[in-house]
Design an enzyme around this catalytic site. Structure first.
Site, PDB file in Angstrom:
ATOM      1  N   LYS A 107       0.829  -1.225   0.000  1.00 42.84           N
ATOM      2  CA  LYS A 107       0.000   0.000   0.000  1.00 42.84           C
ATOM      3  C   LYS A 107       0.853   1.261   0.000  1.00 42.84           C
ATOM      4  O   LYS A 107       0.512   2.263  -0.616  1.00 42.84           O
ATOM      5  CB  LYS A 107      -0.937  -0.008   1.212  1.00 42.84           C
ATOM      6  CG  LYS A 107      -0.178  -0.082   2.536  1.00 42.84           C
ATOM      7  CD  LYS A 107      -0.816  -0.997   3.540  1.00 42.84           C
ATOM      8  CE  LYS A 107       0.219  -1.419   4.565  1.00 42.84           C
ATOM      9  NZ  LYS A 107      -0.175  -2.408   5.500  1.00 42.84           N
ATOM     10  N   GLY A 136      -7.047  -6.351   3.065  1.00 44.45           N
ATOM     11  CA  GLY A 136      -6.675  -7.770   3.105  1.00 44.45           C
ATOM     12  C   GLY A 136      -7.470  -8.635   2.157  1.00 44.45           C
ATOM     13  O   GLY A 136      -7.444  -8.434   0.939  1.00 44.45           O
ATOM     14  N   LYS A 207      -4.291   3.141   2.438  1.00 47.06           N
ATOM     15  CA  LYS A 207      -5.307   2.291   1.803  1.00 47.06           C
ATOM     16  C   LYS A 207      -6.439   3.153   1.238  1.00 47.06           C
ATOM     17  O   LYS A 207      -6.948   2.910   0.139  1.00 47.06           O
ATOM     18  CB  LYS A 207      -5.849   1.288   2.825  1.00 47.06           C
ATOM     19  CG  LYS A 207      -4.783   0.289   3.277  1.00 47.06           C
ATOM     20  CD  LYS A 207      -5.199  -0.457   4.518  1.00 47.06           C
ATOM     21  CE  LYS A 207      -4.127  -1.420   4.989  1.00 47.06           C
ATOM     22  NZ  LYS A 207      -4.377  -1.970   6.323  1.00 47.06           N
TER      23      LYS A 207
END
Ligand code: HSE
Length: 437
Positions: A107, A136, A207
């Site tokens: 990320k 995830g 993220k």
């Protein structure tokens, strides 16, 4: 069946080892689903002899990850080294330039250099897949990029850091201290090498930067994100939230407003009956508000070896199938610059907790300052820890907790600064934004 896809993996930590294991375990299924077998043929890592619970003897060792990235014996390169620059960036760049498709879970690399890498992937006609970089095992990249290709999304928000959600859950349920919960998250392997990255909100921000780009067709821009972590959250806030019908979650929120796109990471009051409020422990969740359909919430494991490996292996399977999509959902040149909505103009409700000094007129002063800034209160609770209704008035400071109706960040900050100048509270007020369903 077609010839196997030969994969080289750089980085054999928990995730790398899990990827090797998962590909082994799912060998037959993967071959059927992808139309060709997938084989890990070569690896690169810091230490060659560490016991990782995988059979290293059958894997060719290439000490230098950049060499592995361009190795003629591999068809696809998987980067699991981590870090926004250094070996990870060099190796991914080298692989793309050599015309090798890349899978990465990184990320930090994507948040910082995603656009430049997407450009390289496009120029060399290869895939750059990064499902594992956000949330995830939840297939949120594919959902935003492909599953909702026919919708306009107004808002995407979620729990993107397992460590913080795990800590908040344990603090709320077991009244454990912040430090105890953090130690436990580290022991369980959820936290980053430097856990300040988790608790200060930067992991969530990286993220969110990726998700916002996919959602709004904008260039990845971590600088456009307002970031606040969970270090100021106490069990008193979690208890107050519970009594007021909320839970506290560290959210990453990207929302289209008439002032531009707001991207923010902060502890958030979420209504207890919302989907996101049900998400406990290390689990991640993302809610998407798209036009024409009811909100979609995806929930799943967001940290740990197998959770990340699941997304990495799905990305490898796409390469084996010959699927290639523009990394951020449209040609790199068509990604717009982010029009950042200033945080001062954020509109919403707020939770405020202050420690009021024990003198007559304190509550009236607070109410006056809020009114001066056009802030309406939905509720106010002034509560002493001693028994209520006693004959004697308890002495000492008293927590004042209030919930506001929608107002602006600017108004709240100015009103609280005035309350502090009035010296009717001690210390700094706690301020937590409310996110409605
Ligand atoms: N430290 C991260 C988390 C790992 O707790 O979610 C997954 O990115």
């Amino acid at each position: 069946m077609a010839s196997p896809l030969k994969v080289g993996i750089a980085g054999l930590g928990t995730v790398g080892a899990s990827v090797v294991r998962l590909i082994d375990e799912q060998r037959q299924q993967l071959a059927l689903r992808s139309g060709r077998p997938i084989e890990v043929v070569a690896v690169s890592a810091r230490s060659r002899n560490k016991d990782r619970g995988i059979d290293m003897k059958r894997l060719r060792w290439v000490a230098d990850p950049v060499k592995l990235a361009t190795d003629p014996g591999i068809d696809a390169f998987v980067e699991l080294i981590g870090g926004e620059g250094g070996a990870a960036r060099a190796a991914v760049t080298a692989a793309l330039k050599a015309g090798k498709p890349v899978v990465t879970a990184n990320k930090a690399l994507l948040a910082r250099h995603g656009i430049e890498l997407a450009e390289l992937a496009e120029k060399h006609g290869v895939a750059l897949n990064f499902e594992a970089a956000a949330a995830g095992a939840i297939p949120i990249v594919k959902t935003l990029r492909e599953g909702l290709a026919g919708n306009s999304v107004q808002r995407v928000y979620g729990i993107l850091n397992g460590t913080c959600n795990y800590m908040l859950t344990r603090m709320e349920r077991e009244k454990l201290s912040f430090d105890e919960c953090l130690k436990e998250a580290q022991r369980l392997g959820y936290a980053e090498a430097d856990p300040s990255f988790d608790i200060e909100g930067h992991d969530t921000a990286q993220k969110l930067a990726i998700l916002a780009s996919l959602t709004f067709g904008t260039r990845v821009d971590p600088e456009a994100i307002y970031v606040e972590g969970i270090t100021s959250i106490t069990t008193a806030d979690l208890e107050a939230a519970d009594q007021l019908g909320y839970r506290i979650k560290l959210l990453g929120v990207a929302v289209k407003t008439d002032k531009g796109i707001e991207q923010r990471v902060h502890p958030t009051f979420v209504p207890k009956d919302s989907a996101i409020a049900q998400v406990m422990g290390v689990t991640n969740a993302v809610t998407i508000d798209a036009d024409g359909i009811a909100p979609i919430t995806l929930v799943g494991p967001g940290a740990g070896g197998m959770a990340t490996a699941s997304a990495v292996v799905a990305d490898i399977a796409d390469i084996a199938r010959g699927v290639r999509v523009a990394p951020f959902g449209r040609p790199q040149a068509k990604l717009a610059a982010t029009k950042k909505a200033p945080m001062q103009r954020h509109e919403g409700g707020y939770y405020i907790r202050m420690i009021a000094v024990d003198k007559p007129g304190t509550a009236a002063t607070i109410a006056k300052r809020l009114a001066q800034h056009n802030i309406s209160m939905e509720s106010i609770v002034q509560r002493h820890s001693g028994p209520l209704g006693g004959a004697e008035k308890p002495q000492g400071p008293v927590p004042v907790i209030l919930i506001t109706y929608a107002t602006t960040e600017d108004a709240v900050r100015k009103a609280l600064a005035a309350v502090q100048r009035d010296k009717v509270i001690s210390g700094r007020p706690q301020l937590i934004r409310i996110e409605k369903n």
